[in-house]
Enzyme design. Structure first.
Site, short mmCIF file in Angstrom:
data_model
loop_
_atom_site.label_atom_id
_atom_site.label_comp_id
_atom_site.label_asym_id
_atom_site.label_seq_id
_atom_site.Cartn_x
_atom_site.Cartn_y
_atom_site.Cartn_z
N HIS A 1 14.50 48.46 68.91
CA HIS A 1 14.65 48.86 69.92
C HIS A 1 13.53 47.37 71.13
O HIS A 1 14.38 47.60 72.23
CB HIS A 1 14.22 50.48 70.61
CG HIS A 1 15.29 50.75 71.79
ND1 HIS A 1 16.97 49.89 71.69
CD2 HIS A 1 14.95 50.81 72.64
CE1 HIS A 1 17.44 49.95 73.30
NE2 HIS A 1 15.63 50.72 73.55
N SER A 14 18.73 43.15 68.19
CA SER A 14 18.55 43.23 66.60
C SER A 14 18.23 41.59 66.51
O SER A 14 18.74 40.88 67.65
CB SER A 14 19.83 43.66 66.38
OG SER A 14 20.12 45.46 66.07
N LYS A 74 33.09 50.24 67.03
CA LYS A 74 32.78 48.95 65.35
C LYS A 74 32.07 49.80 63.83
O LYS A 74 32.67 49.68 63.10
CB LYS A 74 31.94 47.45 65.37
CG LYS A 74 32.72 46.91 64.58
CD LYS A 74 31.77 45.69 65.13
CE LYS A 74 31.89 43.95 63.93
NZ LYS A 74 31.05 43.29 64.40
N GLU A 134 18.80 56.43 37.36
CA GLU A 134 20.16 56.78 37.53
C GLU A 134 20.04 55.31 37.90
O GLU A 134 18.98 54.43 38.39
CB GLU A 134 19.99 57.60 38.39
CG GLU A 134 20.22 59.21 39.09
CD GLU A 134 21.42 59.62 38.58
OE1 GLU A 134 22.52 58.78 37.52
OE2 GLU A 134 21.91 59.64 39.62
#
Length: 383
Positions: free
Chosen positions: A202, A206, A228, A272
């Protein structure tokens, strides 16, 4: 609504979810953050319900899981959701990291965001390993035995460290109790780190596909990007539902439906699928201590990326050579995943060694050398 801007707590939510300015050109590749947050919430909720019926005891653990599956109302759905969301968690985190690598999201001023993200990833791997042991099937027992035994490679303190983790001289009741306690608690630490990740993000906002500052071309988070995000969230729920209801064991290992037997070793001990690349790196090095160092190094090396990427251009969008080597890296990672699932015989061992070498060379040589080369070519072009 005015209350969202005046109330002390709602104002914080408003600044993150409603009015937060986001670059106008971010694509669906930026949706993995919301998907990962959803996965974390699902894992915590389903984990709490599973813990109500699970018994962390070597004699009862396997049967308690079967009890959840057969006797608890909708217990099978909760258990299968928990197991399959773990796989989706790693699918999304690998795609999230790949997007960060491709678009240079790790570069200044977002180094702190990247660092917290890498810590979250490492903690996720630890949490997933602990959870894999809890059903106490054959693969759970032997996977735990093999992985915890790796610490015996630590000089001087290794054997004592293994005994401390086991709570005895082998994987036993004490081990299962400890793993259960940690597996229950660590997701809450993950949630705290995820909040820190958001706080750090923040601060500077971005990144975007072009890798340039876009303060003049931003839209509010809501409604533009929340809707979105909902597109990919609904698609995720659709795919998850199909797997849980129709193919619940698609991503699991069949040996874990066999109760743990310390007297019978499985034909092939593998973790895994999402941990196979790092398992392949471990097995590719003949020396046990160096193999353990390489395995942990393959995770920690992500932290040095902001400092070894010397290119002035953010991301690979306008870097043809780096774009090519990025896809080489992706293919190499898939090869490591495949090698990790194979028996350690020729030619798999040799392929694994080549893939492991390329993995580290990409971070330590290819990224910095290409960056310096591009900078030099740009300097020549401007003269």
């Amino acid at each position: 609504m005015r209350i969202f801007k005046t109330h002390v707590l709602l104002r914080l939510i408003n600044s993150y979810i409603v009015d937060s300015p986001q670059p106008a050109n971010i694509s669906y590749l930026w949706n993995f953050g919301s998907l990962l947050g959803t996965c974390l919430v699902l894992q915590i909720l389903t984990g709490i319900f599973l813990a109500m019926h699970y018994q962390p005891h070597v004699d009862f653990a396997f049967n308690s899981v079967e009890h959840i599956m057969r006797d608890v109302n909708s217990g099978w759905a909760v258990r299968y959701t928990h197991a399959n969301v773990a796989s989706f968690f790693f699918i999304f985190v690998y795609l999230h990291i790949a997007r960060g690598l491709y678009y240079g999201s790790y570069k200044s001023p977002r180094i702190l965001v990247w660092t917290i993200g890498v810590i979250i990833f490492i903690l996720m791997i630890g949490t997933a390993f602990l959870g894999y042991v809890l059903p106490y099937g054959q693969m759970s027992l032997w996977g735990a035995t093999v992985i915890t035994n790796l610490l015996s490679a630590v000089p001087v303190f290794g054997p004592d460290l293994v005994e401390l983790i086991w709570g005895g001289f082998s994987v036993s009741n004490a081990t299962l109790n400890r793993f259960f306690s940690l597996h229950y608690l660590l997701p809450f630490l993950l949630a705290a780190l995820a909040i820190g990740h958001l706080l750090a993000l923040h601060t500077h906002g971005s990144n975007n596909p072009n890798g340039v500052g876009s303060n003049s071309d931003r839209y509010a988070m809501h409604p533009y990007f929340t809707f979105k995000d909902l597109v990919t969230l609904f698609f995720f729920f659709l795919v998850l539902s199909i797997i849980v209801f129709y193919y619940p064991n698609l991503l699991g290992h069949s040996d874990n439906y066999i109760p743990a037997n310390p007297m019978q070793t499985p034909a092939s001990i593998v973790p895994e699928w999402y941990l196979l690349p790092f398992y392949a790196i471990l097995r590719s090095i003949p020396n046990k201590l160096l193999g353990v160092i390489a395995m942990f190094g393959s995770l920690l090396i992500l932290l040095i990326l902001p400092y070894v990427d010397l290119s002035r251009i953010r991301g690979n969008q306008f870097r043809p050579a780096m774009k090519l080597f990025f896809w080489f890296f992706v293919v190499n990672f898939v090869v490591l995943m495949w090698i990790g699932s194979q028996h350690p015989n020729s030619p798999y061992v040799e392929i694994g060694q080549v893939a492991t070498t390329f993995y580290f060379v990409w971070f330590l040589l290819i990224v910095p050398i290409l960056g310096l080369s591009e900078n030099s070519l740009m300097d020549i072009a401007t003269k």
